[in-house]
Structures are given as C-alpha cells and as structure tokens.
Scaffold this active site. Structure first.
Site, PDB file in Angstrom:
ATOM      1  N   THR A 134       0.804  -1.224   0.000  1.00  0.00           N
ATOM      2  CA  THR A 134       0.000   0.000   0.000  1.00  0.00           C
ATOM      3  C   THR A 134       0.840   1.279   0.000  1.00  0.00           C
ATOM      4  O   THR A 134       0.456   2.256  -0.618  1.00  0.00           O
ATOM      5  CB  THR A 134      -0.945   0.040   1.208  1.00  0.00           C
ATOM      6  OG1 THR A 134      -0.205  -0.294   2.370  1.00  0.00           O
ATOM      7  CG2 THR A 134      -2.100  -0.917   1.027  1.00  0.00           C
ATOM      8  N   HIS A 135       1.946   1.321   0.688  1.00  0.00           N
ATOM      9  CA  HIS A 135       2.712   2.567   0.809  1.00  0.00           C
ATOM     10  C   HIS A 135       4.052   2.420   0.108  1.00  0.00           C
ATOM     11  O   HIS A 135       4.754   1.438   0.335  1.00  0.00           O
ATOM     12  CB  HIS A 135       2.946   2.906   2.288  1.00  0.00           C
ATOM     13  CG  HIS A 135       1.701   2.815   3.126  1.00  0.00           C
ATOM     14  ND1 HIS A 135       1.667   2.200   4.357  1.00  0.00           N
ATOM     15  CD2 HIS A 135       0.448   3.253   2.891  1.00  0.00           C
ATOM     16  CE1 HIS A 135       0.445   2.278   4.857  1.00  0.00           C
ATOM     17  NE2 HIS A 135      -0.321   2.907   3.982  1.00  0.00           N
ATOM     18  N   MET A 136       4.421   3.433  -0.688  1.00  0.00           N
ATOM     19  CA  MET A 136       5.644   3.318  -1.488  1.00  0.00           C
ATOM     20  C   MET A 136       6.479   4.591  -1.384  1.00  0.00           C
ATOM     21  O   MET A 136       5.920   5.685  -1.297  1.00  0.00           O
ATOM     22  CB  MET A 136       5.267   3.031  -2.938  1.00  0.00           C
ATOM     23  CG  MET A 136       4.631   1.655  -3.081  1.00  0.00           C
ATOM     24  SD  MET A 136       3.527   1.478  -4.471  1.00  0.00           S
ATOM     25  CE  MET A 136       2.037   2.198  -3.829  1.00  0.00           C
TER      26      MET A 136
END
Lengths: 126, 502
Positions: free
Chosen positions: B436-438
C-alpha cells in the site's frame, strides 16, 4: 476486447461455478444478470486481470476432460462435475493463482448486485 | 473555484501559471494550499476524475474501476508478484484510504539525518512538527470514537490486551463518522476530511485552478540549459494540454508515477526509480462464533503498535464485501458456505517495514515495478501472521486461515502458529500479500550521485523542478504515511517560496 461467444460462455460458467449458491436469502450467482459486469470488466479491467481470467478459463477447459475422463465443455458441466474439477485443481500448484483470481472476479461480480449487498448488510445471510 | 474537466475538453488547451503541480493527492494538495495561500498562481493537474461523496459507489467493482488506478490491482513483479494499490481521482488516495493518520516518527527522521546530516537543515524537526500540527488541525485528526468502532475493532483491542501488546484506537481524519465502514470506497456522507475536501479546497479558494482527467506526459525543459518551464499532458477527451509555469514545476504524482515522468522527460540523472521501498502487508482471515459483521463500524479503527520498532504494525482491515468474500477458504460449494455466513468472518492485517528495495522503470512510458521481499522481510511475514493469529484466538476466533501456500489451510491453536513462524515457508510467493505505501524512488540527499533531489526538494540537475511526494523519502516509515507526506510537501512549498523569491 470482445470475446468469441463460446469463450465468453465458458468464462461465465467458470465464474458462476466458483460461487454457485449461498444459503438463505442470498441469490445464486447463476441467477444474476452479469451482462453489466462483463461490460465493465471488458472495458475497464487492467489487461493482466483480463488475461489472467482468460488463462484460468483455458486451464480449466483443459483440466475438465482429464478430471472427468470424457470430452466436455465448461459451460456444459453440472454442479457435481464442477466440484470434481475443483478438487482436481487443488492437487495442481499451478492452479492456485488462477483459482484465487477467479474467486476475486466471482466475488466482485456477485457483490456488485445491489440486492445482494442489501441482504448481507441487513444480516440476511443464513 | 475553477475546475476544468479533461474529459470534456473540446480542443487543445494552453494554460499559463506560476507553479504547476502534477498530482492532487496528499503531497500535491498540501503544496498547492501553501503556495496559493501565499498568493502564487497555481495550476493542479490530476489524472483521475473529480468525484463528490454523493457519487461514490457502494460496490467494490465500481469503486475499483472508477477511483483506483488499474482497479487497485497494479502488480509488482519479482519472485512474489503482489498487487499495489494507488488512488486515481482528485485527492489521490486520500478520499479512498482508511483515514489512518500518523505523525512522522522521530526515530525514522533521525535515521534520515544520520544517513545524510545535510537533511537536518532542510528538514528541521520543529518545522515538521509545526507543519504536522497545522495539517492535523485542518483535517480534524482524532482517535476513533468507541461509539462507532464496531465489533471488529473491539476484538483487536481484546486480543492485543490479552497478549500484553501496546494498542490504541487509530487516529483518523474524520469528523462525525457514523461507522458505515465504507472509507475504501469513499465516505458517502463526506465525513472523511480527505485532502480534496480540505487542503485542495483551501488552495482553490485562494485561486488555484484544478484540471482533472489529464495525464501528464512529460516535463518541458527550456531551450537554455536544464530548466523546467512547464508540462505537456493529454486530456481524457484526447485534447493536448500545455501548461507553462514561470516559477516552478512540482511533481507530486507518487513514488511510482513521479520517477516515470522524470524518465519519460529525459531526466535520468541519479538513482531515479531506484531504492523503491514499501510496506508489504499480509493478512489473516478468521471465523468467529459470534457475528462480527466486518462491514460495520469504523473501517480501520484499531491498531497494535507494540512491535513497530521490529518493523510490524497491525491493523483492523476494512475490505468491502467482495474482497472479504474472496479471502474465504475454498471454491465452489465451500466458498458458497463461507459467503452464507459472511457476518462471522473478519480480516486483520500486518504491515511490514520492508528492508528489501526494488526499482521503478519506464517501459514504453508505463511504470514497471520490481520488488522481492528478502529473507528478513519474509521472516517478519511469518512473525506477523503468528501474532495476528494469537490475537485472534485470544479474542475468541474459532478458526484461522493464514492464506499461506504450503502450510495448514486452517489453524486452530497457538502451537501451529508457532510452527508457522519457525518452520513456515521461506518463499515470499507463498504468502497472500499486497503493497500500500511506497517511497524512495526520487530520494533526497546532498550527493547527486546517490539522490535525485536536493535536501530542499529541488531536482539536482534541472532548475525550477521540484519533487514533493513520498518518492523523496530516503526510507520507508513503518507507519501510514499520508500526514508525513503532507508535512514534507508543506516544507517543500516553504523552500520553493524562499528559493523563487531569491
């Protein structure tokens, strides 16, 4: 992308067999009109998702005659025959991703129906 | 407030402004707000549509196909292909995330400073805190109200308490939440204070112009040297859009899209696209004897933070009905039985602060992301699933379904969970995971060979070009990043104002 009719019918048969008949007030996926779902899927789903479902359909079409020991098309299978084919697929590791993808597509199609959403959210499952 | 809808643009379109911001998510909205409030003439470009709460769909299918990029099913390639999720609408991921708010952890900020001391002057802790305070006030961030938490969140509190793990109601950017559990499709009541309804609205009130449904194709560079002078874009209608920016071009298009835009523009200097870092997550499905109705209550209202320093953060998940059902065991008649008793099932997840890094490349102008969790990350998958399962059992779960290939499909006791951690699969492909988070693909730093932007967010090679999203973060955070992204972008705006004034 427009699929040939037999390919579409087999694809729809696979999706409907994946989630055939919940209990209680919930309708069977086979009794829902999936035409709007397929229209959206074919027009907007990312290419890898469409290709994945095509691959799943092709793989199950190849597996069914082997599992049932007779030539047969996916859209002609009876519910008990689908269970035999699904049991056979569980023995084959390569089918795990295809089954997962088919479950996702079947659940998206099923819960896109407003009536299904209403029944579940109202606690009307069995 | 000016809004140009790119789906209805009849012909080619040219705009002039002082600063053009590419992307309207947390970073783009934050920087636009700060610049517009300072009197700067800003144009914000967004690839997705502008949607109001009344237009948010109820079904996951319609949501995925209208609000998410690639139906939320873009895939990271590697030994364990896994989906990554990105929003594609005005507000970016903010209108359709779980509303989870975390301030930048000071220990992570300290890691950044220790890695490159030059960052301390550009990112003073006090200024980050001050920017965060202002953002949290505007977004109404507060702990989840117990009155609307719902059973799934109460059960996580019970499970964590039984195990002696630190836990708390999630701090969220919602005001007047009714616990409809529909954050991931966008709150139909408009109770989430997402950036499109706060920071971007403020920017537009100060005169910022918004153009939706336009895909930026490249950064335009001036004829004399490497100076960014604007962008070219293609509207959904097919019209060509050109935006000339007299002061600056700001990329705030995400850790996936921003490096690709740089590469497409011939700006391949430094490690652009490299150092992709993220939070891969795994989840556990559980069946409870009591009806838990996962779709009721705050979408994501409780978290377990006691193992954050190990790289593990546990959350209640808020899947829609379709995604919850697809995680049930079996296929055919067995899946039907599961759907029949859907009210007894729930999913919790654990986000891993991955050590492994990947890369974003531009292939035919589109992003191709490669990433494979390393052995340490996979060990954390197994440990995270064990702790998730132990909490679920302690909260009363009858059976657990870890979704790990090559391991028991159903688990009912803590001994089996211990075996999962100690002897479970080492192959990352065995786990049902998602990202989900990059972060990190245009990372900031003082050395142009090891970073893409300077500590003040300016591109090392091209003048008047800034990158303001999570791609500049030197590392991942281990926590949900939207507030930290907004705070960092606010500092970028401050630097831009100072730099362009001088």
């Amino acid at each position: 992308m427009r699929l040939a009719r037999p390919v579409h019918d087999m694809r729809e048969a696979l999706v409907k067999a994946t989630l055939p008949q919940p209990d209680g007030a919930l309708p069977a996926l086979a009794n829902l009109d999936l035409a709007p779902f397929w229209l959206r899927f074919d027009q907007t789903a990312p290419a890898h998702l469409r290709a994945g479902l095509w691959a799943a359909t092709t793989a199950f079409a190849a597996l069914a005659p082997v599992a049932l020991l007779r030539p047969v098309r996916l859209d002609k299978l009876r519910p008990s025959e689908w269970e035999t084919v699904f049991r056979a697929s569980c023995q084959l590791p390569l089918f795990a991703d295809l089954v997962m993808l088919t479950k996702v597509v079947a659940c998206l199609a099923y819960f896109d129906d407003d009536a299904v959403q209403d029944i579940v959210r109202a606690g009307g499952e069995a | 407030m000016t809004h140009i809808d790119g789906s209805t643009l009849p012909g080619d379109h040219r705009l002039r402004c002082e600063v053009v911001v590419v992307g309207s998510g947390p970073a783009g909205s934050s920087i636009a707000q700060r610049l517009a409030a300072a009197g700067v003439d800003v144009v914000v470009l967004e690839a997705g549509p502008l949607l109001e709460p009344g237009q948010f769909p109820r079904s996951a299918l319609k949501s995925m196909s209208t609000q998410y990029r690639d139906w939320g099913a873009s895939v990271v390639l590697g030994r364990a292909p896994m989906p990554y999720v990105q929003g594609r609408m005005v507000g970016g991921g903010s209108p359709i995330n779980g509303a989870i708010c975390w301030r930048m952890p000071q220990d992570v900020w300290r890691e950044w400073i220790d890695g490159d001391p030059a960052l301390e002057q550009a990112l003073p802790w006090a200024q980050l805190e001050s920017a965060t305070d202002a953002i949290e006030t505007r977004l109404g961030v507060a702990p989840t109200d117990a009155a609307i938490a719902g059973r799934k969140n109460e059960l996580m509190a019970q499970g964590a308490e039984a195990l002696g793990l630190e836990h708390r109601p999630i701090r969220r950017n919602v005001v007047g939440c009714e616990g409809l559990g529909r954050c991931l499709e966008g709150c139909p009541k408009g109770r989430k204070r997402s950036v499109d309804r706060t920071l971007l609205e403020d920017a537009r009130a100060h005169g910022a112009r918004l153009m939706s449904q336009v895909d930026v194709t490249r950064v335009v560079l001036g004829k004399r040297g490497l100076r960014a002078t604007g962008v070219e874009a293609r509207a959904k209608s097919g019209a060509r859009v050109t935006v000339e920016a007299s002061r600056a071009v700001v990329l705030a298009a995400s850790a996936i899209q921003s490096p690709v835009l740089l590469l497409r523009s011939g700006l391949g200097q430094g490690p652009v696209g490299q150092h992709f870092s993220c939070h891969p997550g795994v989840s556990m499905a559980a069946r409870f004897a009591e009806p838990v109705r996962m779709w009721q209550g705050a979408t994501q209202g409780h978290e377990v933070i006691g193992l954050r320093r190990e790289g593990l953060k546990f959350e209640v998940l808020g899947f829609g009905l379709a995604v919850l059902a697809s995680r049930l065991p079996g296929v055919g008649a067995e899946l039907s039985r599961g759907v029949s008793e859907l009210q007894h099932w729930l999913d919790w997840g654990v986000a891993v602060r991955a050590e492994s890094e990947g890369r974003v490349r531009s292939v035919a102008g589109r992003p191709v992301v490669t990433f494979t969790p390393n052995a340490r990350d996979v060990r954390l998958f197994r440990r995270g699933l064990r702790v998730l399962g132990e909490m679920m059992l302690a909260a009363g779960a009858e059976s657990l379904h870890p979704g790990v290939r090559g391991f028991d499909a159903e688990v009912r006791d803590v001994d089996t969970l211990a075996r999962l951690e100690q002897d479970g699969p080492e192959n990352p492909a065995a786990f049902t995971s998602a990202i989900t988070h990059m972060f990190g693909t245009c990372r900031m730093g003082s050395d142009p060979k090891r970073s893409v932007v300077r500590p003040d967010f300016r591109h090392h090679a091209a003048e008047s070009l800034y990158v303001a999203d999570s791609s500049v973060f030197p590392t991942n955070l281990g926590v949900n990043p939207q507030i930290a992204i907004m705070a960092m972008a606010s500092l970028c705006a401050k630097n831009l104002l100072k730099e362009s004034a001088s």
